[in-house]
Design an enzyme around this catalytic site. Structure first.
Site, PDB file in Angstrom:
ATOM      1  N   SER A   1      99.013 -25.591 -97.336  1.00  0.00           N
ATOM      2  CA  SER A   1      98.054 -27.022 -96.712  1.00  0.00           C
ATOM      3  C   SER A   1      96.627 -27.245 -97.273  1.00  0.00           C
ATOM      4  CB  SER A   1      98.325 -26.822 -95.318  1.00  0.00           C
ATOM      5  OG  SER A   1     100.184 -26.873 -95.218  1.00  0.00           O
TER       6      SER A   1
ATOM      7  N   CYS B   1      96.910 -20.824 -97.842  1.00  0.00           N
ATOM      8  CA  CYS B   1      96.998 -21.075 -97.076  1.00  0.00           C
ATOM      9  C   CYS B   1      97.816 -22.501 -98.018  1.00  0.00           C
ATOM     10  CB  CYS B   1      96.370 -21.824 -95.642  1.00  0.00           C
ATOM     11  SG  CYS B   1      97.566 -23.691 -94.720  1.00  0.00           S
TER      12      CYS B   1
ATOM     13  N   CYS C   1     104.775 -22.876 -97.894  1.00  0.00           N
ATOM     14  CA  CYS C   1     103.547 -22.531 -96.789  1.00  0.00           C
ATOM     15  C   CYS C   1     103.400 -21.102 -96.814  1.00  0.00           C
ATOM     16  CB  CYS C   1     104.203 -23.359 -95.611  1.00  0.00           C
ATOM     17  SG  CYS C   1     104.080 -22.632 -94.226  1.00  0.00           S
TER      18      CYS C   1
HETATM   19  N1  DGL Z   1     100.501 -21.308 -93.705  1.00  0.00           N
HETATM   20  C1  DGL Z   1     100.199 -22.677 -93.764  1.00  0.00           C
HETATM   21  C2  DGL Z   1     100.389 -22.815 -95.221  1.00  0.00           C
HETATM   22  O1  DGL Z   1     100.444 -22.657 -96.302  1.00  0.00           O
HETATM   23  C3  DGL Z   1     101.289 -22.812 -92.602  1.00  0.00           C
HETATM   24  C4  DGL Z   1     101.197 -24.419 -91.905  1.00  0.00           C
HETATM   25  C5  DGL Z   1     100.283 -25.078 -91.252  1.00  0.00           C
HETATM   26  O2  DGL Z   1      99.355 -24.689 -90.841  1.00  0.00           O
HETATM   27  O3  DGL Z   1     100.584 -26.035 -90.377  1.00  0.00           O
HETATM   28  O4  DGL Z   1     100.871 -24.371 -95.470  1.00  0.00           O
END
Ligand code: DGL
Length: 275
Positions: free
Chosen positions: A81, A79, A193
Site C-alpha cells: 500500500s 508494504c 500485500c
Molecule cells: N503490509 C501492508 C501492505 O502490504 C498491509 C496493509 C495495510 O496496512 O492495510 O499493503
C-alpha cells in the site's frame, strides 16, 4: 537534522504499516545475514490499505525521512500500500540523501510474468493498492500480454494484524476474495500485500495446489544485495548482523505478534512518535 554519512556499517531500513513487512525482513535476514536492520512498523496508523493516496504519500514521506535521519544505507518499502501510493516520494527523499530505495510491486510483476503459463494473472491486494493501478501498470510493462484480475481484500490484512484467531468466517472471507480469481482461471496470483504470505497455506488451499503464489521477499533481498554491492556499501565481515524494531503503536502487541511471525526474539522495541 542532516543525514549521516553513508557507510557500510549503517543498517538497512525497512518499513510497513505493521507486521506484514516481517515477511520481507525474514528473506533479507536469510539472504544477507551479515547486514544490520532497522524495521519500523507504523502500526498506530494501520491500515495503510484503507488510506487515501494523499494520506499515504504523507505517511511514506514522514517515515522515510525519519528512518534516513536516524541513519540508513538503503531504504526498503516492505508494504504494498505504501509503495503503490508513495514510492515516488520515498525515492525523491532518499535520492536527496544519496540513498537507493527497494520496493515491492515491480518485483512481483516481473516474477508473475515469468511464471504464468496461460497469461492469466491474479492480484490480491488492499483497496489502496488496487485503486492506485500500480500492479496494472507494472504488469502491462512486462514483455508479454497478460490478462489481469485484481481483487480488493479490505479485511484480510486486519485479521492478520490482529493476530487472528482464524474462524470459519475468516475462511469464508478468503473464499469470497478468491472466487473472482478462480472464475478468471488465473494460474498465478500475486500476494499484493506483505501480510498475505502469513496466511499462504489457507490461500493455497482455497486457490488450489496448481496456482502459483508470488511474493516479493526473495526478489527484494536479491535487489538489495545488488544495490549495496554496486554502491560499495555491503558489509564485508562475516559476523552475523543485528536487527532492531521500532513501532508507532503499542510495543508489547508488536512484540507478541512479531515474535510469532518472525519466529525469532525481537529484543527491545522502541516506540516512536510520528504525529
Ligand atoms: N503490509 C501492508 C501492505 O502490504 C498491509 C496493509 C495495510 O496496512 O492495510 O499493503
Amino acid at each position: 537534522m542532516a543525514a549521516p554519512e553513508i557507510t557500510p556499517e549503517l543498517p538497512i531500513a525497512m518499513f510497513d504499516s505493521g507486521v506484514g513487512g516481517l515477511t520481507v525482513l525474514h528473506e533479507c535476514l536469510v539472504s544477507l545475514p551479515e547486514e544490520d536492520y532497522v524495521y519500523l512498523g507504523d502500526d498506530a496508523r494501520f491500515p495503510y490499505g484503507a488510506r487515501t493516496a494523499e494520506d499515504l504519500r504523507k505517511h511514506v514521506a514522514q517515515v522515510s525521512r525519519y528512518l534516513l535521519e536516524r541513519g540508513a544505507k538503503l531504504l526498503v518499502i516492505a508494504c504494498n500500500s505504501a509503495a503503490s501510493g508513495g514510492q515516488d516520494v520515498a525515492r525523491h527523499i532518499a535520492a536527496e540523501a544519496g540513498i537507493e530505495v527497494v520496493a515491492v510491486i515491480e518485483p512481483e510483476a516481473e516474477i508473475a510474468a515469468a511464471l504464468t503459463d496461460n497469461g492469466s494473472v491474479g492480484v490480491l491486494a488492499t483497496p489502496a493498492t488496487v485503486r492506485s493501478g500500480a500492479y496494472l501498470r507494472a504488469l502491462s510493462a512486462q514483455q508479454r500480454a497478460l490478462t489481469v484480475t485484481e481483487v480488493e481484500a479490505p479485511d484480510l490484512a486486519a485479521v492478520i494484524q490482529r493476530g487472528f484467531p482464524f474462524s470459519d468466517s475468516v475462511v469464508d472471507m478468503v473464499r469470497s476474495y478468491c472466487e473472482p480469481l478462480k472464475r478468471a482461471e488465473v494460474d498465478t496470483v500475486i500476494l499484493g500485500c506483505t501480510h498475505y504470505p502469513l496466511v499462504r497455506p489457507m490461500l493455497q488451499r482455497v486457490l488450489g495446489r496448481e496456482v502459483r503464489l508470488v511474493t516479493a521477499g526473495h526478489a527484494i533481498a536479491a535487489t538489495a544485495e545488488r544495490q549495496l554491492d554496486t554502491a560499495g556499501l555491503s558489509k564485508t565481515d562475516n559476523e552475523e548482523g543485528t536487527y532492531r524494531f521500532l513501532c508507532t503503536g503499542d510495543p508489547e502487541s508488536f512484540r507478541e505478534l512479531g515474535t510469532r511471525f518472525l519466529q525469532m526474539p525481537l529484543g527491545e522495541i522502541e516506540r516512536v512518535d510520528l504525529p
